[in-house]
Design an enzyme around this catalytic site. Structure first.
Site, PDB file in Angstrom:
ATOM      1  N   SER A  11       0.844  -1.196   0.000  1.00 12.19           N
ATOM      2  CA  SER A  11       0.000   0.000   0.000  1.00 12.19           C
ATOM      3  C   SER A  11       0.876   1.241   0.000  1.00 12.19           C
ATOM      4  O   SER A  11       1.677   1.448   0.917  1.00 12.19           O
ATOM      5  CB  SER A  11      -0.894   0.025   1.243  1.00 12.19           C
ATOM      6  OG  SER A  11      -1.410   1.340   1.401  1.00 12.19           O
ATOM      7  N   HIS A  36      -1.231  -1.293  -4.338  1.00 13.65           N
ATOM      8  CA  HIS A  36      -2.503  -1.001  -3.661  1.00 13.65           C
ATOM      9  C   HIS A  36      -2.606   0.500  -3.407  1.00 13.65           C
ATOM     10  O   HIS A  36      -1.727   1.102  -2.775  1.00 13.65           O
ATOM     11  CB  HIS A  36      -2.555  -1.783  -2.345  1.00 13.65           C
ATOM     12  CG  HIS A  36      -3.865  -1.693  -1.631  1.00 13.65           C
ATOM     13  ND1 HIS A  36      -4.978  -2.425  -1.995  1.00 13.65           N
ATOM     14  CD2 HIS A  36      -4.244  -0.942  -0.574  1.00 13.65           C
ATOM     15  CE1 HIS A  36      -5.980  -2.144  -1.180  1.00 13.65           C
ATOM     16  NE2 HIS A  36      -5.565  -1.229  -0.321  1.00 13.65           N
ATOM     17  N   ASP A  38      -4.783   3.474  -1.854  1.00 12.92           N
ATOM     18  CA  ASP A  38      -5.829   3.767  -0.880  1.00 12.92           C
ATOM     19  C   ASP A  38      -6.395   5.167  -1.101  1.00 12.92           C
ATOM     20  O   ASP A  38      -5.762   6.166  -0.745  1.00 12.92           O
ATOM     21  CB  ASP A  38      -5.260   3.651   0.539  1.00 12.92           C
ATOM     22  CG  ASP A  38      -5.077   2.209   0.956  1.00 12.92           C
ATOM     23  OD1 ASP A  38      -6.026   1.421   0.781  1.00 12.92           O
ATOM     24  OD2 ASP A  38      -3.983   1.866   1.452  1.00 12.92           O
ATOM     25  N   MET A  40      -9.012   7.911  -0.084  1.00 11.88           N
ATOM     26  CA  MET A  40      -9.832   8.297   1.076  1.00 11.88           C
ATOM     27  C   MET A  40     -10.390   9.693   0.869  1.00 11.88           C
ATOM     28  O   MET A  40      -9.678  10.565   0.369  1.00 11.88           O
ATOM     29  CB  MET A  40      -8.981   8.272   2.349  1.00 11.88           C
ATOM     30  CG  MET A  40      -8.297   6.943   2.605  1.00 11.88           C
ATOM     31  SD  MET A  40      -7.428   6.970   4.181  1.00 11.88           S
ATOM     32  CE  MET A  40      -6.631   5.358   4.122  1.00 11.88           C
ATOM     33  N   HIS A  69      -8.461   0.976  -4.042  1.00 11.46           N
ATOM     34  CA  HIS A  69      -9.368   0.727  -2.918  1.00 11.46           C
ATOM     35  C   HIS A  69     -10.060   2.042  -2.576  1.00 11.46           C
ATOM     36  O   HIS A  69      -9.442   2.943  -1.998  1.00 11.46           O
ATOM     37  CB  HIS A  69      -8.524   0.196  -1.746  1.00 11.46           C
ATOM     38  CG  HIS A  69      -9.281  -0.049  -0.487  1.00 11.46           C
ATOM     39  ND1 HIS A  69      -8.652  -0.258   0.730  1.00 11.46           N
ATOM     40  CD2 HIS A  69     -10.612  -0.146  -0.234  1.00 11.46           C
ATOM     41  CE1 HIS A  69      -9.568  -0.462   1.667  1.00 11.46           C
ATOM     42  NE2 HIS A  69     -10.762  -0.381   1.115  1.00 11.46           N
ATOM     43  N   MET A  71     -12.173   4.168  -0.492  1.00  9.39           N
ATOM     44  CA  MET A  71     -12.808   4.381   0.816  1.00  9.39           C
ATOM     45  C   MET A  71     -13.501   5.732   0.750  1.00  9.39           C
ATOM     46  O   MET A  71     -13.057   6.724   1.353  1.00  9.39           O
ATOM     47  CB  MET A  71     -11.736   4.345   1.919  1.00  9.39           C
ATOM     48  CG  MET A  71     -11.236   2.929   2.171  1.00  9.39           C
ATOM     49  SD  MET A  71      -9.682   2.886   3.074  1.00  9.39           S
ATOM     50  CE  MET A  71      -8.543   3.072   1.709  1.00  9.39           C
ATOM     51  N   MET A 140     -11.380  -6.141   5.293  1.00 13.96           N
ATOM     52  CA  MET A 140     -10.607  -5.206   6.124  1.00 13.96           C
ATOM     53  C   MET A 140     -10.297  -5.853   7.465  1.00 13.96           C
ATOM     54  O   MET A 140     -11.208  -6.300   8.170  1.00 13.96           O
ATOM     55  CB  MET A 140     -11.388  -3.908   6.367  1.00 13.96           C
ATOM     56  CG  MET A 140     -11.553  -3.000   5.165  1.00 13.96           C
ATOM     57  SD  MET A 140     -10.044  -2.600   4.278  1.00 13.96           S
ATOM     58  CE  MET A 140      -9.035  -1.858   5.579  1.00 13.96           C
ATOM     59  N   GLY A 145      -8.804   3.752   7.267  1.00  9.54           N
ATOM     60  CA  GLY A 145      -8.526   5.170   7.454  1.00  9.54           C
ATOM     61  C   GLY A 145      -7.049   5.472   7.654  1.00  9.54           C
ATOM     62  O   GLY A 145      -6.584   6.528   7.258  1.00  9.54           O
ATOM     63  N   PHE A 146      -6.343   4.518   8.235  1.00  9.07           N
ATOM     64  CA  PHE A 146      -4.946   4.789   8.571  1.00  9.07           C
ATOM     65  C   PHE A 146      -4.091   3.546   8.418  1.00  9.07           C
ATOM     66  O   PHE A 146      -4.579   2.436   8.629  1.00  9.07           O
ATOM     67  CB  PHE A 146      -4.838   5.292  10.021  1.00  9.07           C
ATOM     68  CG  PHE A 146      -5.699   6.488  10.278  1.00  9.07           C
ATOM     69  CD1 PHE A 146      -5.272   7.765   9.938  1.00  9.07           C
ATOM     70  CD2 PHE A 146      -6.968   6.330  10.821  1.00  9.07           C
ATOM     71  CE1 PHE A 146      -6.080   8.867  10.149  1.00  9.07           C
ATOM     72  CE2 PHE A 146      -7.794   7.435  11.034  1.00  9.07           C
ATOM     73  CZ  PHE A 146      -7.350   8.707  10.692  1.00  9.07           C
ATOM     74  N   GLY A 147      -2.825   3.756   8.059  1.00  8.79           N
ATOM     75  CA  GLY A 147      -1.866   2.659   8.054  1.00  8.79           C
ATOM     76  C   GLY A 147      -1.344   2.424   9.467  1.00  8.79           C
ATOM     77  O   GLY A 147      -1.595   3.219  10.383  1.00  8.79           O
ATOM     78  N   GLY A 148      -0.649   1.315   9.635  1.00 11.86           N
ATOM     79  CA  GLY A 148       0.055   1.064  10.883  1.00 11.86           C
ATOM     80  C   GLY A 148      -0.808   0.670  12.066  1.00 11.86           C
ATOM     81  O   GLY A 148      -0.362   0.766  13.205  1.00 11.86           O
ATOM     82  N   ASP A 178      -6.572  -6.711   4.162  1.00 18.61           N
ATOM     83  CA  ASP A 178      -5.962  -5.381   4.216  1.00 18.61           C
ATOM     84  C   ASP A 178      -5.997  -4.826   5.633  1.00 18.61           C
ATOM     85  O   ASP A 178      -7.068  -4.629   6.199  1.00 18.61           O
ATOM     86  CB  ASP A 178      -6.758  -4.464   3.262  1.00 18.61           C
ATOM     87  CG  ASP A 178      -6.175  -3.070   3.143  1.00 18.61           C
ATOM     88  OD1 ASP A 178      -5.131  -2.783   3.755  1.00 18.61           O
ATOM     89  OD2 ASP A 178      -6.790  -2.267   2.405  1.00 18.61           O
ATOM     90  N   GLY A 179      -4.803  -4.585   6.169  1.00 19.99           N
ATOM     91  CA  GLY A 179      -4.709  -3.919   7.465  1.00 19.99           C
ATOM     92  C   GLY A 179      -3.944  -4.751   8.481  1.00 19.99           C
ATOM     93  O   GLY A 179      -4.332  -5.878   8.800  1.00 19.99           O
ATOM     94  N   GLY A 180      -2.825  -4.234   8.932  1.00 20.32           N
ATOM     95  CA  GLY A 180      -2.063  -4.917   9.980  1.00 20.32           C
ATOM     96  C   GLY A 180      -1.383  -6.195   9.526  1.00 20.32           C
ATOM     97  O   GLY A 180      -1.001  -7.018  10.368  1.00 20.32           O
ATOM     98  N   GLY A 200       1.316  -2.161   4.186  1.00 25.95           N
ATOM     99  CA  GLY A 200       1.884  -0.813   4.133  1.00 25.95           C
ATOM    100  C   GLY A 200       3.079  -0.735   5.056  1.00 25.95           C
ATOM    101  O   GLY A 200       4.237  -0.850   4.651  1.00 25.95           O
TER     102      GLY A 200
HETATM  103  C1  DX5 Z   1      -6.341   1.257   5.675  1.00 21.84           C
HETATM  104  C2  DX5 Z   1      -5.863   0.993   4.267  1.00 21.84           C
HETATM  105  C3  DX5 Z   1      -4.768  -0.003   4.216  1.00 21.84           C
HETATM  106  C4  DX5 Z   1      -3.557   0.384   4.986  1.00 21.84           C
HETATM  107  C5  DX5 Z   1      -2.707  -0.799   5.273  1.00 21.84           C
HETATM  108  O1  DX5 Z   1      -7.393   2.149   5.644  1.00 21.84           O
HETATM  109  O2  DX5 Z   1      -6.913   0.493   3.462  1.00 21.84           O
HETATM  110  O3  DX5 Z   1      -4.452  -0.349   2.889  1.00 21.84           O
HETATM  111  O4  DX5 Z   1      -2.799   1.358   4.356  1.00 21.84           O
HETATM  112  O5  DX5 Z   1      -1.639  -0.372   6.021  1.00 21.84           O
HETATM  113  P1  DX5 Z   1      -0.902  -1.298   7.088  1.00 21.84           P
HETATM  114  O6  DX5 Z   1      -0.370  -2.491   6.346  1.00 21.84           O
HETATM  115  O7  DX5 Z   1       0.146  -0.405   7.616  1.00 21.84           O
HETATM  116  O8  DX5 Z   1      -1.942  -1.709   8.115  1.00 21.84           O
HETATM  117 ZN    ZN Z   2      -6.480  -0.455   1.414  1.00 24.92          ZN
END
Ligand code: DX5
Ligand code: ZN
Length: 231
Positions: A11, A36, A38, A40, A69, A71, A140, A145-148, A178-180, A200
């Site tokens: 991502s 990927h 994202d 938003m 993706h 959002m 999901m 909304g956020f990475g990490g 997707d996510g974590g 990400g």
């Molecule tokens: C979250 C995004 C993800 C996110 C993944 O809203 O859709 O794609 O960036 O990031 P990590 O891998 O850091 O959780």
């Molecule tokens: Zn995503």
């Protein structure tokens, strides 16, 4: 395309936005399968990223599939813009679509692969009557909304159920999570049936200023190996 291959989709949310073209080129050189993207809108999720002009710019710097993706609220208003910009896969959130079947048909009518994403609390059964209309399901494993953020293992039974639903309907889908996604979590996701892994933070964190492609390659290979081990 073989839907059982383990694919890594870094991502770019975690990339250096000031050097986005170079980052994407480095990911391609590092063996990423998809990019990927994202999107938003500050309404569907409490964060704002980029729109069609950025996707159009990325299209010029990579041959990899652009996995977009969305959002965003009212994604039906934006399908043509992302298709024109060069997206290969357009994924909308089930929670954002009053007429999900219509939106999926609109994506396919543009010759693009149609994806549906489900927030952590959204049950798999919302897909029951659109299984024939989709090419990809994006589960999901964080609240978007956020990475990490930390991986929510509570979605793993849903991944399993979606895999069973696809088999029961006799359809081939890409099952993406997707996510974590990190070395500690990717195995469980693969075991549950996910085959495309968005990452990400796990790919980008700790990259040295020089040798980024090498860093990305080692992270991607590590994640791919851990997923393969749990197939
Ligand atoms: C979250 C995004 C993800 C996110 C993944 O809203 O859709 O794609 O960036 O990031 P990590 O891998 O850091 O959780
Ligand atoms: Zn995503």
């Amino acid at each position: 395309m073989d839907r059982d291959t383990m694919r890594l989709a870094p991502s770019i949310l975690s990339a250096d936005f000031a050097r986005l073209g170079e980052e994407v080129a480095a990911l391609e050189a590092a063996g990423a399968d998809w990019i990927h993207v994202d999107v938003m809108d500050g309404r569907f999720v409490p964060n704002l990223t980029f729109g069609p002009p950025v996707v159009k710019a990325l299209r010029k710097v990579t041959k990899l599939p652009l996995d977009v993706h969305l959002m965003i609220v009212e994604p039906d208003r934006w399908i043509d813009a992302y298709a024109d910009a060069g997206a290969d896969i357009i994924t909308v959130h089930a929670e954002a679509c009053t007429h999900l079947s219509r939106v999926l048909q609109a994506i396919r009518a543009r010759g693009k692969r149609a994806g549906v994403s489900l927030n952590p609390h959204t049950p798999e059964h919302v897909l029951e009557y659109v299984m024939q209309d989709l090419d990809l399901v994006l589960v999901m494993s964080v609240n978007p909304g956020f990475g990490g953020q930390s991986f929510l293992g509570s979605v793993l039974p849903k991944v399993r159920k979606i895999r069973e639903m696809a088999a029961a309907h006799g359809v081939q889908i890409d099952l993406e999570i997707d996510g974590g996604i990190a070395p500690e979590t990717i195995g469980a996701a693969a075991e549950a049936g996910a085959r495309v892994f968005v990452a990400g933070n796990a790919v980008f964190s700790g990259a040295p200023p020089s040798g980024q492609a090498d860093h990305y390659r080692s992270r991607i290979e590590q994640l791919r190996g851990l997923a393969e081990a749990k197939r």
